[in-house]
Design a protein around this motif. Structure first.
Motif, PDB file in Angstrom:
ATOM      1  N   ALA A   1       0.857  -1.051  -0.021  1.00  0.00           N
ATOM      2  CA  ALA A   1      -0.100   0.124   0.065  1.00  0.00           C
ATOM      3  C   ALA A   1       0.898   1.219  -0.117  1.00  0.00           C
ATOM      4  CB  ALA A   1      -0.966   0.046   1.224  1.00  0.00           C
ATOM      5  N   GLU A   2       1.786   1.211   0.879  1.00  0.00           N
ATOM      6  CA  GLU A   2       2.533   2.509   0.937  1.00  0.00           C
ATOM      7  C   GLU A   2       3.220   2.850  -0.333  1.00  0.00           C
ATOM      8  OE1 GLU A   2       6.015   4.714   3.478  1.00  0.00           O
ATOM      9  OE2 GLU A   2       5.778   2.564   3.902  1.00  0.00           O
TER      10      GLU A   2
ATOM     11  N   ASP B   1      -9.124   2.965  -0.533  1.00  0.00           N
ATOM     12  CA  ASP B   1      -8.591   4.021   0.118  1.00  0.00           C
ATOM     13  C   ASP B   1      -7.121   4.030   0.436  1.00  0.00           C
ATOM     14  OD1 ASP B   1     -10.695   5.660  -0.532  1.00  0.00           O
ATOM     15  OD2 ASP B   1     -11.549   5.780   1.625  1.00  0.00           O
ATOM     16  N   ALA B   2      -6.911   2.867   0.934  1.00  0.00           N
ATOM     17  CA  ALA B   2      -5.558   2.457   1.575  1.00  0.00           C
ATOM     18  C   ALA B   2      -4.545   2.743   0.275  1.00  0.00           C
ATOM     19  CB  ALA B   2      -5.517   0.887   2.122  1.00  0.00           C
ATOM     20  N   PHE B   3      -5.011   2.466  -0.857  1.00  0.00           N
ATOM     21  CA  PHE B   3      -3.978   2.279  -2.068  1.00  0.00           C
ATOM     22  C   PHE B   3      -4.026   3.766  -2.682  1.00  0.00           C
ATOM     23  CE2 PHE B   3      -5.135  -1.999  -0.939  1.00  0.00           C
ATOM     24  CZ  PHE B   3      -4.025  -2.471  -0.927  1.00  0.00           C
ATOM     25  N   ARG B   4      -4.984   4.629  -2.600  1.00  0.00           N
ATOM     26  CA  ARG B   4      -5.054   5.736  -3.407  1.00  0.00           C
ATOM     27  C   ARG B   4      -3.689   6.548  -3.179  1.00  0.00           C
ATOM     28  NH1 ARG B   4     -10.868   5.470  -2.945  1.00  0.00           N
ATOM     29  NH2 ARG B   4     -11.541   4.985  -5.141  1.00  0.00           N
TER      30      ARG B   4
ATOM     31  N   GLN C   1      -6.353   4.523 -10.362  1.00  0.00           N
ATOM     32  CA  GLN C   1      -5.145   4.887 -10.638  1.00  0.00           C
ATOM     33  C   GLN C   1      -4.227   3.928 -11.150  1.00  0.00           C
ATOM     34  OE1 GLN C   1      -4.408   6.506  -6.668  1.00  0.00           O
ATOM     35  NE2 GLN C   1      -5.492   8.590  -7.036  1.00  0.00           N
ATOM     36  N   PRO C   2      -3.362   4.287 -12.045  1.00  0.00           N
ATOM     37  CA  PRO C   2      -2.384   3.314 -12.597  1.00  0.00           C
ATOM     38  C   PRO C   2      -1.377   2.626 -11.450  1.00  0.00           C
ATOM     39  CG  PRO C   2      -1.671   5.117 -13.302  1.00  0.00           C
ATOM     40  CD  PRO C   2      -3.153   5.529 -12.806  1.00  0.00           C
TER      41      PRO C   2
END
Length: 280
Positions: free
Chosen positions: A135-136, A269-272, A202-203
């Motif tokens: 995720a980060e 949301d954790a990956f946006r 998002q890519p």
């Protein structure tokens, strides 16, 4: 009947609390910090720590069934006091137990066998939440840099693990056996990242590293040599059991396992991206 959920603020425990409440059961949730638990108001939240059996007497009182985990603490250390936990459980008259196990047998499982308590072992092959390890990197760079040889993994949704636990605790599924839990599809990392990209809009780029470069990256991230060896070996020679979907979730719950695409949407949301927009 009151059902005790240990590890109640974890990904599986939190879902189990909600599912039990939705099914009309009384739930007692064990946590080390009730003030931060953020669990449904209908749950009875109690303070306790599995590593300190003295805190469990009140938690087990009046409980008919209990969901146990085999690890505790912030870093997930394997429990060494399983016999004491089971003694307290037996003294309270708990009649049915589900156990969320890890890679190796802990002290909890043999203690339950020795005490003659009806119990079942839940054995997830790989949690979908493990994808949060990326995720980060996805948020900050949009790129995942790993040693990837295209292995597949049938990750299981944490809510499906909870659904099987619910069935065991309420008598809808039998005790006395191990439940091997996977998702319904075996996916490559590239396919998982594509699902995350679709969920976030998002890519996400996958950059495949050589083993040498991957080892350097892992060392820079602070992993021990043993963990680096384990990570590389898991990628290059994974256990076959993790690459093939098992029918357990469908057999126990009567419905297909939740998909990784669903999990990605739930956790988008954790990956946006939090990357700053490029200046013109």
């Amino acid at each position: 009947m009151t059902i005790l959920v240990t590890g109640a603020t974890g990904t599986v425990g939190r879902s189990l609390v909600s599912q039990l409440l939705e099914a009309g059961h009384a739930v007692r949730a064990l946590t080390r910090d009730p003030a931060r638990a953020d669990l449904p108001a209908e749950a009875e939240v109690v303070r306790g720590d599995l590593t300190d059996v003295g805190t469990l007497t009140e938690a087990f009182a009046g409980v008919g069934a209990a969901h146990l985990i085999t690890f505790s603490g912030e870093f997930g250390a394997t429990l060494e006091n399983g016999a004491e936990i089971v003694d307290a459980l037996v003294a309270a008259g708990v009649a049915r137990v589900s156990v969320l196990g890890g890679w190796d047998t802990s002290t909890v499982e043999p203690a339950l066998d020795a005490a003659g308590v009806p119990w079942a072992l839940l054995s997830p092959v790989e949690f979908m939440a493990n994808a949060l390890d990326h995720a980060e990197a996805i948020r900050t760079t949009g790129e995942v840099r790993v040693h990837d040889v295209g292995r597949t993994s049938a990750m299981v949704h944490e809510a499906d693990i909870a659904a099987v636990a619910l069935a065991v605790l309420t008598g809808a599924a039998p005790t006395g056996q191990q439940y091997l839990l996977t998702g319904g599809e075996a996916l490559t990392l590239e396919q998982k990242l594509a699902a995350i990209a679709a969920a976030t809009g998002q890519p996400v780029t996958l950059t495949r590293l050589s083993e040498e470069d991957a080892r350097a990256d892992l060392a820079a991230a602070g992993l021990t040599p043993e963990m680096i060896d384990f990570t590389i070996a898991l990628e290059q020679d994974p256990p076959p059991i993790g690459s093939h979907p098992a029918p357990t979730v469908a057999e126990v719950t009567g419905r297909a396992p939740r998909t990784f695409a669903l999990w990605a949407r739930e956790n988008a949301d954790a990956f946006r991206a939090v990357r700053a927009s490029a200046r013109p």
